[in-house]
Design a protein around this motif. Structure first.
Motif, PDB file in Angstrom:
ATOM      1  N   GLY A 217       1.262  -1.498  -0.076  1.00  0.00           N
ATOM      2  CA  GLY A 217       0.118  -0.012  -0.717  1.00  0.00           C
ATOM      3  C   GLY A 217       0.718   1.275  -0.607  1.00  0.00           C
ATOM      4  N   PHE A 218      -0.098   2.306  -0.432  1.00  0.00           N
ATOM      5  CA  PHE A 218       0.745   3.806  -0.073  1.00  0.00           C
ATOM      6  C   PHE A 218       0.162   4.872   0.782  1.00  0.00           C
ATOM      7  N   VAL A 219       1.260   5.237   0.999  1.00  0.00           N
ATOM      8  CA  VAL A 219       0.832   6.335   2.766  1.00  0.00           C
ATOM      9  C   VAL A 219       1.236   7.916   2.050  1.00  0.00           C
ATOM     10  N   PRO A 220       0.736   8.321   1.375  1.00  0.00           N
ATOM     11  CA  PRO A 220       1.256  10.094   0.920  1.00  0.00           C
ATOM     12  C   PRO A 220       1.322  10.741   2.121  1.00  0.00           C
ATOM     13  N   TYR A 221       2.646  11.479   2.572  1.00  0.00           N
ATOM     14  CA  TYR A 221       2.205  11.918   3.889  1.00  0.00           C
ATOM     15  C   TYR A 221       2.696  13.537   2.074  1.00  0.00           C
ATOM     16  N   SER A 222       2.320  14.419   3.118  1.00  0.00           N
ATOM     17  CA  SER A 222       2.131  15.968   3.011  1.00  0.00           C
ATOM     18  C   SER A 222       1.905  15.695   1.577  1.00  0.00           C
ATOM     19  N   PRO A 223       0.476  15.465   1.341  1.00  0.00           N
ATOM     20  CA  PRO A 223      -1.032  15.617   0.022  1.00  0.00           C
ATOM     21  C   PRO A 223      -0.898  16.990  -0.393  1.00  0.00           C
ATOM     22  N   LEU A 224      -0.445  17.816   0.702  1.00  0.00           N
ATOM     23  CA  LEU A 224      -1.210  19.002   0.639  1.00  0.00           C
ATOM     24  C   LEU A 224      -0.186  20.126   0.708  1.00  0.00           C
ATOM     25  N   GLY A 225       1.130  19.021  -0.133  1.00  0.00           N
ATOM     26  CA  GLY A 225       1.599  20.360  -0.499  1.00  0.00           C
ATOM     27  C   GLY A 225       2.722  20.812   1.042  1.00  0.00           C
ATOM     28  N   ARG A 226       2.563  20.185   1.757  1.00  0.00           N
ATOM     29  CA  ARG A 226       3.220  21.113   3.226  1.00  0.00           C
ATOM     30  C   ARG A 226       2.172  22.139   3.574  1.00  0.00           C
ATOM     31  N   GLY A 227       0.942  21.820   2.730  1.00  0.00           N
ATOM     32  CA  GLY A 227       0.026  23.100   3.318  1.00  0.00           C
ATOM     33  C   GLY A 227      -0.070  24.197   2.329  1.00  0.00           C
ATOM     34  N   PHE A 228       0.876  23.663   1.701  1.00  0.00           N
ATOM     35  CA  PHE A 228       0.826  25.232   0.235  1.00  0.00           C
ATOM     36  C   PHE A 228      -0.483  25.193  -0.432  1.00  0.00           C
ATOM     37  N   ILE A 229      -0.757  23.978  -1.043  1.00  0.00           N
ATOM     38  CA  ILE A 229      -2.678  23.993  -1.613  1.00  0.00           C
ATOM     39  C   ILE A 229      -3.146  24.168  -0.940  1.00  0.00           C
ATOM     40  N   SER A 230      -3.529  24.952   0.806  1.00  0.00           N
ATOM     41  CA  SER A 230      -5.019  25.091   1.170  1.00  0.00           C
ATOM     42  C   SER A 230      -4.889  26.870   0.457  1.00  0.00           C
ATOM     43  N   GLY A 231      -3.974  27.288  -0.144  1.00  0.00           N
ATOM     44  CA  GLY A 231      -3.907  28.611  -0.783  1.00  0.00           C
ATOM     45  C   GLY A 231      -3.859  30.129   0.190  1.00  0.00           C
ATOM     46  N   ASP A 232      -3.601  29.012   1.754  1.00  0.00           N
ATOM     47  CA  ASP A 232      -3.189  30.373   2.874  1.00  0.00           C
ATOM     48  C   ASP A 232      -1.912  31.416   3.006  1.00  0.00           C
ATOM     49  N   PHE A 233      -0.727  30.577   2.253  1.00  0.00           N
ATOM     50  CA  PHE A 233      -0.140  31.356   1.798  1.00  0.00           C
ATOM     51  C   PHE A 233       0.180  31.796   0.282  1.00  0.00           C
ATOM     52  N   GLN A 234       0.217  32.975   0.592  1.00  0.00           N
ATOM     53  CA  GLN A 234       0.467  34.030  -1.046  1.00  0.00           C
ATOM     54  C   GLN A 234       2.094  34.528  -1.551  1.00  0.00           C
ATOM     55  N   LYS A 235       2.359  34.310   0.077  1.00  0.00           N
ATOM     56  CA  LYS A 235       4.287  34.737  -0.412  1.00  0.00           C
ATOM     57  C   LYS A 235       5.107  34.315   0.811  1.00  0.00           C
ATOM     58  N   PRO A 236       6.030  33.574   0.983  1.00  0.00           N
ATOM     59  CA  PRO A 236       7.122  33.655   1.420  1.00  0.00           C
ATOM     60  C   PRO A 236       6.708  33.540   2.879  1.00  0.00           C
ATOM     61  N   ASP A 237       6.683  34.583   3.283  1.00  0.00           N
ATOM     62  CA  ASP A 237       6.706  35.557   4.408  1.00  0.00           C
ATOM     63  C   ASP A 237       5.593  35.202   4.989  1.00  0.00           C
ATOM     64  N   ASP A 238       4.147  34.392   4.179  1.00  0.00           N
ATOM     65  CA  ASP A 238       3.108  34.312   5.256  1.00  0.00           C
ATOM     66  C   ASP A 238       3.369  33.181   6.492  1.00  0.00           C
ATOM     67  N   PHE A 239       4.623  32.397   6.251  1.00  0.00           N
ATOM     68  CA  PHE A 239       4.511  31.559   7.241  1.00  0.00           C
ATOM     69  C   PHE A 239       5.089  31.450   8.272  1.00  0.00           C
ATOM     70  N   PRO A 240       4.789  30.459   8.784  1.00  0.00           N
ATOM     71  CA  PRO A 240       5.388  31.297  10.874  1.00  0.00           C
ATOM     72  C   PRO A 240       6.432  31.611  10.612  1.00  0.00           C
ATOM     73  N   GLU A 241       6.977  32.622  11.926  1.00  0.00           N
ATOM     74  CA  GLU A 241       7.848  32.746  12.231  1.00  0.00           C
ATOM     75  C   GLU A 241       9.268  31.050  12.846  1.00  0.00           C
ATOM     76  N   ASN A 242      10.112  30.512  12.634  1.00  0.00           N
ATOM     77  CA  ASN A 242      10.104  30.109  12.897  1.00  0.00           C
ATOM     78  C   ASN A 242      10.187  28.537  12.041  1.00  0.00           C
ATOM     79  N   ASP A 243       8.792  28.685  10.817  1.00  0.00           N
ATOM     80  CA  ASP A 243       8.695  27.652  10.452  1.00  0.00           C
ATOM     81  C   ASP A 243       9.545  27.052   8.780  1.00  0.00           C
ATOM     82  N   PHE A 244      10.048  26.331   9.403  1.00  0.00           N
ATOM     83  CA  PHE A 244      10.653  25.228   8.737  1.00  0.00           C
ATOM     84  C   PHE A 244      10.368  25.481   6.955  1.00  0.00           C
ATOM     85  N   ARG A 245       9.318  25.380   6.571  1.00  0.00           N
ATOM     86  CA  ARG A 245       8.603  26.397   4.974  1.00  0.00           C
ATOM     87  C   ARG A 245       9.747  26.818   4.106  1.00  0.00           C
ATOM     88  N   ARG A 246      10.124  28.130   5.389  1.00  0.00           N
ATOM     89  CA  ARG A 246       9.971  28.972   5.271  1.00  0.00           C
ATOM     90  C   ARG A 246      12.147  28.472   3.812  1.00  0.00           C
TER      91      ARG A 246
END
Length: 336
Positions: free
Chosen positions: A208-237
């Motif tokens: 079986g296959f269990v995909p992690y980060s299926p939402l592109g590490r939250g990017f697909i939510s659309g909540d992040f319109q620029k890199p600075d939108d990621f919380p401070e100390n967030d590793f996605r930066r």
């Protein structure tokens, strides 16, 4: 209580709901918050709400915290252990003071040490699905899997899995003991396991296959319109996918995905999850908020036509450069 369809993960008998809950972000991590601040009370409430909706498949690892995610799950499931299916992972070596050593350890002795620690953290006497988190290139995979197979015989583990390994490693491992699941990153923005033929190997072996980060590490939510939108100390930066012009290119692709989601009356995240579920995979989106676990579980009832799937995949065809998912050192540890 909502009923999520149940599916067999692999062909070894493990039955799970069509979507799980990734539990990395439910706690803080050593060196900073991975996905923003986490609140224990809210995190536990999210686990409970997931169960109410039929989402009883929890995914964690001793790495998360370290140890904190497993311990939080123990609090959440107390008195109701058998209602949950728990997957956890080992491999990133952690010493007796709960500090990361900085290497992967898949040796037989470490397998035994790690499982006892996870059982204690989770306050349970068995783990449903136990994964090797990353391949230890200094230990033959056969040795690691032999040790994991002994855990199955002892009743401490029901099924075993691997994470971020390639086709040849899967074949070697599966020859020692049946592998139930592979966990690797996979989303509309990350399809390397498909490009490398790893998904074909899974089908061939009945894994079986269990995909992690299926939402592109939250990017697909659309909540992040620029890199600075990621919380401070967030590793996605610091991830290449979210740097400079690459971020903007990916945002343009996401906007195209959004058009299909709007037509269908669903969120971009729900569309992305429905796309994965439709392929027969079991995604484990992570969230620490009840409203998002509700939205994610609702995606299990969304059906996509072949035309909709084709349109989605045409936006980001195989081979499209969306940026590496880790830095250079991190990329050396995947698909091995």
């Amino acid at each position: 209580m909502s009923t999520i369809k149940q599916v067999q993960l692999g062909n070894q008998g493990l039955v799970v709901p069509t979507i799980g809950l990734g539990c990395m972000g439910l706690v803080g991590m050593a060196g900073g918050d991975m996905y923003g601040k986490a609140d224990e009370k809210e995190s536990i409430a999210t686990i409970h709400r997931s169960l109410e909706l039929g989402g009883n498949f929890l995914d964690t690892a001793d790495l998360y915290g370290p140890m904190l995610s497993e311990r939080l799950i123990a609090k959440a499931i107390k008195g109701n252990r058998d209602a949950y299916i728990i997957g956890t992972k080992f491999g990133f070596e952690i010493d007796d003071s709960e500090q990361l050593v900085g290497k992967i350890n898949g040796s037989k002795s470490y397998v035994k040490k790690a499982v006892e620690r996870s059982l204690q953290n989770l306050k349970t006497d068995y783990i449903d699905l136990y994964y090797l988190h990353r391949l230890d290139t200094n230990t033959p995979i056969e040795e690691t899997v032999e040790a994991m197979a002994e855990l199955v015989k002892e009743g401490k583990v029901k099924y075993i899995g691997l994470s971020e390994v390639g086709s040849e490693t899967l074949k070697k491992a599966h020859a020692i003991h049946p592998i139930t699941a592979l966990q690797s990153e996979y989303s509309l923005f990350e399809r390397q396991v498909e490009e490398l033929g790893i998904l074909d190997t899974l089908k061939e072996l009945g894994i079986g296959f269990v995909p992690y980060s299926p939402l592109g590490r939250g990017f697909i939510s659309g909540d992040f319109q620029k890199p600075d939108d990621f919380p401070e100390n967030d590793f996605r930066r610091v991830l290449p996918k979210f740097q400079g012009e690459q971020f903007n290119k990916n945002l343009d692709l996401l906007n195209e995905i959004g058009k299909i989601a709007d037509e269908k009356g669903v969120t971009k995240s729900q569309l992305a999850l429905a796309w994965i579920i439709g392929k027969g995979f079991v995604p484990i989106p992570g969230t620490k908020k009840i409203k998002y676990v509700e939205q994610n579980i609702a995606s299990t009832s969304i059906e996509l036509s072949k035309e909709e799937v084709d349109r989605l995949e045409a936006i980001i065809p195989l081979g499209t450069v969306t940026g590496d998912r880790y830095d250079e050192s991190g990329m050396k540890g995947v698909n091995l």
